[in-house]
Design a protein around this motif. Structure first.
Motif, PDB file in Angstrom:
ATOM      1  N   MET A   1      72.652   1.018  -2.931  1.00 34.42           N
ATOM      2  CA  MET A   1      71.691  -0.108  -3.652  1.00 34.42           C
ATOM      3  C   MET A   1      70.877   0.830  -4.633  1.00 34.42           C
ATOM      4  N   SER A   2      70.765   0.268  -5.800  1.00 39.46           N
ATOM      5  CA  SER A   2      70.032   0.787  -6.903  1.00 39.46           C
ATOM      6  C   SER A   2      68.592   1.011  -6.786  1.00 39.46           C
ATOM      7  N   LYS A   3      68.010   1.899  -7.318  1.00 44.64           N
ATOM      8  CA  LYS A   3      66.458   2.070  -7.302  1.00 44.64           C
ATOM      9  C   LYS A   3      65.849   0.987  -8.301  1.00 44.64           C
ATOM     10  N   ALA A   4      64.972   0.314  -7.556  1.00 45.18           N
ATOM     11  CA  ALA A   4      64.334  -0.670  -8.551  1.00 45.18           C
ATOM     12  C   ALA A   4      63.818  -0.161  -9.801  1.00 45.18           C
ATOM     13  N   GLU A   5      63.981  -0.697 -10.967  1.00 46.48           N
ATOM     14  CA  GLU A   5      63.229  -0.053 -12.097  1.00 46.48           C
ATOM     15  C   GLU A   5      61.754  -0.190 -12.200  1.00 46.48           C
ATOM     16  N   LYS A   6      60.886   0.844 -12.351  1.00 45.09           N
ATOM     17  CA  LYS A   6      59.558   0.903 -12.543  1.00 45.09           C
ATOM     18  C   LYS A   6      59.006  -0.191 -13.503  1.00 45.09           C
ATOM     19  N   ILE A   7      57.825  -1.049 -13.093  1.00 44.61           N
ATOM     20  CA  ILE A   7      57.295  -1.713 -14.127  1.00 44.61           C
ATOM     21  C   ILE A   7      55.995  -1.261 -14.126  1.00 44.61           C
ATOM     22  N   THR A   8      55.628  -1.236 -15.530  1.00 42.25           N
ATOM     23  CA  THR A   8      54.250  -0.804 -16.145  1.00 42.25           C
ATOM     24  C   THR A   8      53.590  -1.910 -16.710  1.00 42.25           C
ATOM     25  N   ALA A   9      52.386  -1.420 -17.001  1.00 45.98           N
ATOM     26  CA  ALA A   9      51.411  -2.355 -17.871  1.00 45.98           C
ATOM     27  C   ALA A   9      51.786  -2.860 -18.930  1.00 45.98           C
ATOM     28  N   ILE A  10      51.610  -3.897 -19.626  1.00 43.80           N
ATOM     29  CA  ILE A  10      52.128  -4.430 -20.915  1.00 43.80           C
ATOM     30  C   ILE A  10      51.042  -3.488 -21.981  1.00 43.80           C
ATOM     31  N   LYS A  11      51.817  -2.972 -23.080  1.00 43.25           N
ATOM     32  CA  LYS A  11      51.230  -2.117 -24.021  1.00 43.25           C
ATOM     33  C   LYS A  11      49.974  -2.936 -24.614  1.00 43.25           C
ATOM     34  N   GLY A  12      48.573  -2.082 -24.590  1.00 40.00           N
ATOM     35  CA  GLY A  12      47.549  -2.652 -25.030  1.00 40.00           C
ATOM     36  C   GLY A  12      46.881  -3.413 -24.094  1.00 40.00           C
ATOM     37  N   MET A  13      47.177  -3.712 -22.966  1.00 42.30           N
ATOM     38  CA  MET A  13      46.722  -4.177 -21.615  1.00 42.30           C
ATOM     39  C   MET A  13      46.412  -3.477 -20.687  1.00 42.30           C
ATOM     40  N   ASN A  14      45.022  -2.751 -20.267  1.00 42.75           N
ATOM     41  CA  ASN A  14      44.821  -1.752 -19.667  1.00 42.75           C
ATOM     42  C   ASN A  14      44.323  -2.118 -18.228  1.00 42.75           C
ATOM     43  N   ASP A  15      44.688  -1.086 -17.043  1.00 42.18           N
ATOM     44  CA  ASP A  15      44.137  -1.214 -15.906  1.00 42.18           C
ATOM     45  C   ASP A  15      42.720  -0.585 -15.922  1.00 42.18           C
ATOM     46  N   LEU A  16      41.860  -1.326 -15.002  1.00 36.70           N
ATOM     47  CA  LEU A  16      40.311  -0.527 -14.876  1.00 36.70           C
ATOM     48  C   LEU A  16      40.608  -0.020 -13.513  1.00 36.70           C
ATOM     49  N   LEU A  17      40.300   1.507 -13.638  1.00 31.13           N
ATOM     50  CA  LEU A  17      40.741   2.485 -12.487  1.00 31.13           C
ATOM     51  C   LEU A  17      39.397   2.638 -11.811  1.00 31.13           C
ATOM     52  N   PRO A  18      39.359   3.001 -10.318  1.00 36.25           N
ATOM     53  CA  PRO A  18      38.019   3.383  -9.924  1.00 36.25           C
ATOM     54  C   PRO A  18      37.119   4.195 -10.385  1.00 36.25           C
ATOM     55  N   SER A  19      37.957   5.145 -11.073  1.00 42.36           N
ATOM     56  CA  SER A  19      36.915   6.607 -11.628  1.00 42.36           C
ATOM     57  C   SER A  19      36.236   5.808 -12.823  1.00 42.36           C
ATOM     58  N   GLU A  20      36.571   4.871 -13.362  1.00 40.16           N
ATOM     59  CA  GLU A  20      35.589   4.406 -14.330  1.00 40.16           C
ATOM     60  C   GLU A  20      34.802   3.165 -13.971  1.00 40.16           C
ATOM     61  N   ALA A  21      35.043   2.671 -12.587  1.00 36.66           N
ATOM     62  CA  ALA A  21      34.524   1.402 -12.323  1.00 36.66           C
ATOM     63  C   ALA A  21      33.042   1.565 -12.680  1.00 36.66           C
ATOM     64  N   HIS A  22      32.387   2.821 -12.296  1.00 37.59           N
ATOM     65  CA  HIS A  22      30.819   2.814 -12.162  1.00 37.59           C
ATOM     66  C   HIS A  22      30.248   2.604 -13.612  1.00 37.59           C
ATOM     67  N   LEU A  23      30.995   3.191 -14.845  1.00 35.95           N
ATOM     68  CA  LEU A  23      30.696   2.878 -16.095  1.00 35.95           C
ATOM     69  C   LEU A  23      30.795   1.401 -16.438  1.00 35.95           C
ATOM     70  N   TRP A  24      31.682   0.760 -16.019  1.00 41.72           N
ATOM     71  CA  TRP A  24      31.693  -0.520 -16.417  1.00 41.72           C
ATOM     72  C   TRP A  24      30.562  -1.433 -15.525  1.00 41.72           C
ATOM     73  N   GLU A  25      30.425  -0.984 -14.411  1.00 43.23           N
ATOM     74  CA  GLU A  25      29.444  -1.602 -13.555  1.00 43.23           C
ATOM     75  C   GLU A  25      27.907  -1.279 -14.322  1.00 43.23           C
ATOM     76  N   LEU A  26      27.826  -0.207 -14.568  1.00 46.02           N
ATOM     77  CA  LEU A  26      26.244   0.165 -15.354  1.00 46.02           C
ATOM     78  C   LEU A  26      26.329  -0.696 -16.503  1.00 46.02           C
ATOM     79  N   PHE A  27      27.288  -0.684 -17.365  1.00 36.30           N
ATOM     80  CA  PHE A  27      27.147  -1.514 -18.484  1.00 36.30           C
ATOM     81  C   PHE A  27      26.780  -2.703 -18.235  1.00 36.30           C
ATOM     82  N   GLU A  28      27.707  -3.712 -17.329  1.00 39.34           N
ATOM     83  CA  GLU A  28      27.747  -5.002 -17.288  1.00 39.34           C
ATOM     84  C   GLU A  28      26.147  -5.349 -16.615  1.00 39.34           C
ATOM     85  N   ASN A  29      25.867  -4.567 -15.681  1.00 34.64           N
ATOM     86  CA  ASN A  29      24.482  -5.003 -14.544  1.00 34.64           C
ATOM     87  C   ASN A  29      23.418  -4.435 -15.830  1.00 34.64           C
TER      88      ASN A  29
END
Length: 449
Positions: A1-29
């Protein structure tokens, strides 16, 4: 059975990772706190709207409508739909649909994702986030100035300094029409020197040629007829009213006669907050008055003014402040070893949460439950103010060790506290830290009970 192809995010559409979440929360609050202090209320509109909402509001001959919108046909009923490229049109549609101004003007704010099919680069993405405000039903220059002052307060509260204000008035439709005739005639004299973009816009949207970034066109546009010279008495009085309020409040600004809008519904006051710290994408907030829009949508003539700011660009500026403090994930980290200690930790963690504190209880990972040493490392990395430590000795003594993780060097760091007294002890310690506490990790709750 072949290994499933890795799926990545669409270019220009980014994930918000926990390491930056505090900055977003600070801005929004912070942003929410600022606009609410001026009496603005939140509104949320759908991410998908009818395509004609944007083509009518933004104007059919704009880059956004011509090239950048994510539009599709609804496979269920054939409706033409679009992912929202900006926030104002949806807010105005909601104001009209729900008759929000029947009992007087409204101050509204929103935040959320917008979508444009652009070439991704720093500060410009295909899915991006905006924070915006709209004041609907206000006629005078006072609300225009209030909008600008609200932005200045936000920059101050976030600690952002290198953002400057550019201001202009683009008058009313008749004034722009007179200017347009002269502008086209002037540009036609220089047509052989215009680039492809400018030639395309010459008869459809000539105002946009004035804010070209092409260095070869700068001398041409600098000598073009200035819209400010075409303003009548009423538009000039409105603009002077805005400037007077800004001057009285020591808000610095530059009049930029080339500051225009590519969207058809703007009139009179337009403004941008710009920075030199983000390369080409220097505008972090843009706003202005759009009195004609509600009537264009079939409503009664209703004045309005608003702004939108790009959250990603402001987060980039916030990163530049160089805050190295450990982002606070919780107030208390529960460290435990042994089954009885784990049970006691669960009970204590729930009591601490009942008292209004944020608590992380250490849970086993694939590598096992973790030694006291490795758990303490995680406790320190969590940004918690206190670690509560329970092992076999603590169970035997019916008391936990409570360790301060953020105290001064040389202070007594660890205290033995009976299990029934742990909650009161930690609440007293955090509450006793007081308003002048210089520990950024102390999290002052107001709902202890």
């Amino acid at each position: 059975m072949s290994k499933a192809e890795k799926i990545t995010a669409i270019k220009g559409m980014n994930d918000l990772l926990p390491s930056e979440a505090h900055l977003w929360e600070l801005f929004e609050n912070t942003a929410q706190s600022v606009v609410q202090s001026y009496g603005f209320q939140q509104i949320r509109t759908p991410i998908v709207e009818e395509t004609r909402l944007f083509s009518r509001a933004i104007g059919a001959v704009t880059d956004i409508v011509e090239k950048e919108m994510y539009s599709f046909e609804d496979s269920m009923n054939g409706d033409q739909l679009t992912l929202r490229p900006e926030g104002t049109a949806g807010v105005v549609r909601a104001v009209l649909e729900h008759n929000l101004v029947y009992d007087g003007p409204k101050r509204l704010w929103y935040k959320g994702q917008m979508f444009r099919h652009e070439r991704p680069q720093r500060g410009r993405y295909r899915q991006f986030h905006q924070f915006g405000a709209e004041a609907v039903g206000f006629t005078g220059p006072d609300v225009d100035a209030e909008m600008i002052m609200m932005c200045r307060r936000l920059w101050d509260d976030l600690g952002l300094q290198n953002i400057r204000l550019e201001l202009n008035s683009i008058g009313d439709a008749e004034e722009r029409a007179r200017h347009r005739v002269d502008l086209i005639a002037y540009l036609q004299q220089h047509e052989e020197h215009l680039d492809a973009d400018a030639k395309r816009r010459l008869h459809t949207n000539p105002l946009r040629i004035l804010d070209t970034k092409n260095p070869d066109l700068q001398s041409i546009v600098n000598s073009a007829p200035k819209l400010l010279d075409y303003l009548g008495a009423e538009s000039l009085a409105h603009f002077d009213g805005v400037k007077k309020i800004l001057d009285a409040n020591a808000i610095q600004y530059t009049i930029n006669p080339r500051l225009v809008r590519g969207i058809d519904y703007y009139n009179r006051t337009v403004f941008e907050w710009v920075t030199d710290e983000l390369g080409a994408q220097g505008t972090v907030c843009a706003g202005g008055r759009y009195d004609p829009l509600i009537e264009m949508f079939g409503g009664k003539p209703t004045p309005a003014v608003g702004f939108a700011m790009g959250i990603e660009r402001l987060i980039e500026l916030m990163k530049g402040l160089g805050d190295t403090a450990v982002p606070r994930q919780c107030d208390v980290y529960m460290v435990h070893q042994g089954e009885a200690a784990q049970m006691q930790s669960f009970v204590l963690a729930e009591r601490l949460r009942d008292a209004g504190l944020d608590v992380i209880l250490h849970c086993a990972a694939t590598s096992g439950p973790g030694s006291f040493k490795s758990q303490m490392k995680k406790a320190d990395g969590s940004g918690a103010s206190y670690a509560v430590i329970i092992g076999d000795d603590e169970i035997a003594a019916n008391a936990a060790n409570v360790k301060s993780l953020r105290g001064e060097e040389g202070e007594a760091q660890q205290t033995t506290v009976p299990f029934e007294g742990v909650v009161d002890y930690i609440v007293d310690q955090i509450a006793g830290c007081g308003d002048d506490c210089d520990d950024p990790n102390h999290h002052h709750h107001t709902h202890y009970h």
